[in-house]
Design a protein around this motif. Structure first.
Motif, short mmCIF file in Angstrom:
data_model
loop_
_atom_site.label_atom_id
_atom_site.label_comp_id
_atom_site.label_asym_id
_atom_site.label_seq_id
_atom_site.Cartn_x
_atom_site.Cartn_y
_atom_site.Cartn_z
N ALA A 237 0.84 -1.20 0.00
CA ALA A 237 0.00 0.00 0.00
C ALA A 237 0.87 1.26 0.00
O ALA A 237 0.57 2.23 -0.71
CB ALA A 237 -0.93 -0.01 1.21
N ALA A 238 1.94 1.24 0.78
CA ALA A 238 2.82 2.41 0.85
C ALA A 238 3.52 2.63 -0.50
O ALA A 238 3.67 3.77 -0.95
CB ALA A 238 3.83 2.23 1.97
N TRP A 239 3.95 1.55 -1.13
CA TRP A 239 4.60 1.65 -2.44
C TRP A 239 3.61 2.20 -3.47
O TRP A 239 3.95 3.10 -4.26
CB TRP A 239 5.13 0.28 -2.87
CG TRP A 239 5.77 0.28 -4.22
CD1 TRP A 239 5.23 -0.16 -5.39
CD2 TRP A 239 7.10 0.75 -4.55
NE1 TRP A 239 6.12 0.00 -6.43
CE2 TRP A 239 7.27 0.55 -5.94
CE3 TRP A 239 8.14 1.32 -3.81
CZ2 TRP A 239 8.46 0.90 -6.60
CZ3 TRP A 239 9.32 1.66 -4.47
CH2 TRP A 239 9.47 1.46 -5.83
N GLY B 169 8.99 9.92 -8.22
CA GLY B 169 10.29 10.44 -7.82
C GLY B 169 10.83 9.74 -6.59
O GLY B 169 12.03 9.47 -6.48
N SER B 170 9.93 9.45 -5.65
CA SER B 170 10.34 8.74 -4.44
C SER B 170 10.69 7.29 -4.76
O SER B 170 11.68 6.75 -4.25
CB SER B 170 9.20 8.75 -3.41
OG SER B 170 8.82 10.06 -3.11
N ARG B 171 9.89 6.68 -5.62
CA ARG B 171 10.13 5.26 -5.96
C ARG B 171 11.48 5.04 -6.62
O ARG B 171 12.12 4.02 -6.39
CB ARG B 171 9.04 4.79 -6.93
CG ARG B 171 7.70 4.58 -6.32
CD ARG B 171 6.81 4.04 -7.39
NE ARG B 171 5.47 3.80 -6.94
CZ ARG B 171 4.58 3.13 -7.65
NH1 ARG B 171 4.90 2.63 -8.82
NH2 ARG B 171 3.37 2.93 -7.17
N SER B 172 11.89 6.00 -7.45
CA SER B 172 13.12 5.78 -8.21
C SER B 172 14.34 5.70 -7.28
O SER B 172 15.34 5.06 -7.63
CB SER B 172 13.30 6.88 -9.26
OG SER B 172 13.50 8.12 -8.62
N CYS B 173 14.25 6.31 -6.08
CA CYS B 173 15.39 6.24 -5.13
C CYS B 173 15.73 4.78 -4.79
O CYS B 173 16.88 4.46 -4.52
CB CYS B 173 15.05 6.96 -3.83
SG CYS B 173 14.77 8.71 -4.02
N TYR B 174 14.71 3.94 -4.81
CA TYR B 174 14.91 2.55 -4.39
C TYR B 174 15.49 1.68 -5.50
O TYR B 174 15.80 0.52 -5.28
CB TYR B 174 13.58 1.98 -3.87
CG TYR B 174 13.10 2.75 -2.66
CD1 TYR B 174 13.59 2.45 -1.40
CD2 TYR B 174 12.23 3.83 -2.79
CE1 TYR B 174 13.20 3.19 -0.29
CE2 TYR B 174 11.84 4.59 -1.70
CZ TYR B 174 12.33 4.26 -0.45
OH TYR B 174 11.96 5.00 0.64
N ALA B 175 15.62 2.25 -6.72
CA ALA B 175 16.17 1.50 -7.84
C ALA B 175 17.68 1.68 -7.96
O ALA B 175 18.31 1.07 -8.81
CB ALA B 175 15.48 1.95 -9.13
N VAL B 176 18.25 2.50 -7.09
CA VAL B 176 19.69 2.77 -7.20
C VAL B 176 20.50 1.48 -6.99
O VAL B 176 20.14 0.62 -6.20
CB VAL B 176 20.10 3.87 -6.18
CG1 VAL B 176 20.06 3.34 -4.75
CG2 VAL B 176 21.46 4.45 -6.51
N GLU B 177 21.56 1.37 -7.79
CA GLU B 177 22.48 0.23 -7.66
C GLU B 177 23.92 0.75 -7.61
O GLU B 177 24.24 1.66 -8.38
CB GLU B 177 22.35 -0.73 -8.86
CG GLU B 177 21.02 -1.45 -8.94
CD GLU B 177 20.81 -2.52 -7.87
OE1 GLU B 177 21.77 -2.79 -7.10
OE2 GLU B 177 19.71 -3.07 -7.80
N GLY C 287 14.38 5.37 -13.56
CA GLY C 287 13.00 5.02 -13.23
C GLY C 287 12.97 4.21 -11.96
O GLY C 287 13.95 4.20 -11.21
N ASP C 288 11.84 3.51 -11.73
CA ASP C 288 11.75 2.75 -10.48
C ASP C 288 11.87 1.25 -10.71
O ASP C 288 11.51 0.46 -9.83
CB ASP C 288 10.46 3.10 -9.73
CG ASP C 288 9.20 2.67 -10.49
OD1 ASP C 288 9.30 1.85 -11.41
OD2 ASP C 288 8.12 3.16 -10.11
N THR C 289 12.40 0.84 -11.87
CA THR C 289 12.52 -0.59 -12.17
C THR C 289 13.34 -1.29 -11.08
O THR C 289 14.47 -0.90 -10.82
CB THR C 289 13.19 -0.80 -13.55
OG1 THR C 289 12.48 0.00 -14.49
CG2 THR C 289 13.15 -2.26 -13.96
#
Ligand code: FMN
Length: 189
Positions: free
Chosen positions: A110-112, A118-126, A142-144
């Protein structure tokens, strides 16, 4: 002492400020400092965005990357504290309690779903946050893959300490919720 200076009024004001911190990006309560205990027993502090507050269960919602140091720290030791200082209002709030982590469940889904691109894409960082890299990495396009790293921290607090700096006399109070209910008292500031 006026009605606005009762412990009940202070408690209500603290809860109002937390709720406002979720909704108002300009509020100091929007970006509290979260303290955890690291694997070596040392304290660690960092700023997080306050994403949600449920007054009935005294639970704060925060979002983070599951690869982060704080996630591992809270998985091993759920005791945590959070503090805010609102310089405009001259109010300091200190909360402590226990964190529950949500990774692959309805709470995290639900939070995702409610998060902005913009917030989601932070979690795609590698690679993951905190890893050493030879140069600052570019922003993820992107947020892939981001959902696999996204996690929700629910911090349920059972202690709240309020400090209000005022020219007419500082005010300090503590509220502790235990098995026998709420214990609240003024403290010497
Ligand atoms: C204004 C501001 C807001 C931030 N919001 C978050 C957030 O909501 N979630 C998060 O994990 N990190 C957030 N950060 C980054 C953290 O402060 C921290 O640098 C990062 O999460 C790594 O912390 P850790 O190594 O202790 O896990 C924010 C930083 C700033 C300055």
């Amino acid at each position: 002492m006026t009605a606005s200076e009762t412990l009940a009024a202070v408690r209500a004001e603290a809860f109002r400020l937390l709720a406002r911190g979720v909704a108002d990006r300009r509020s100091a309560f929007h970006t509290p400092t979260l303290a955890t205990i690291g694997p070596d027993g040392a304290p660690q502090l960092r700023t997080l965005v306050l994403r949600g507050f449920d007054a009935a269960s005294r639970t704060l919602r925060l979002h983070t990357d599951r690869r982060s140091a704080k996630w591992a720290a809270l998985a091993a030791e759920p005791r945590a504290a959070l503090q805010v200082y609102d310089a405009g209002a001259q109010i300091q709030l200190r909360l402590s309690g226990r964190a529950r982590l949500h990774a692959e469940d309805d709470t995290a889904d639900a939070a995702w779903a409610a998060s902005r691109a913009g917030s989601r894409s932070c979690y795609a960082v590698e690679p993951g946050p905190g890893m050493p890299v030879p140069a600052p990495p570019p922003a993820p396009p992107g947020d892939t893959g981001g959902r696999a790293h996204f996690g929700v921290i629910h911090l349920a607090f059972d202690r709240m300490e309020w400090l209000h700096l005022r020219r007419s006399g500082h005010r300090r109070a503590v509220f502790a919720w235990g098995p026998e209910g709420l214990h609240e008292t003024w403290l010497v500031p």
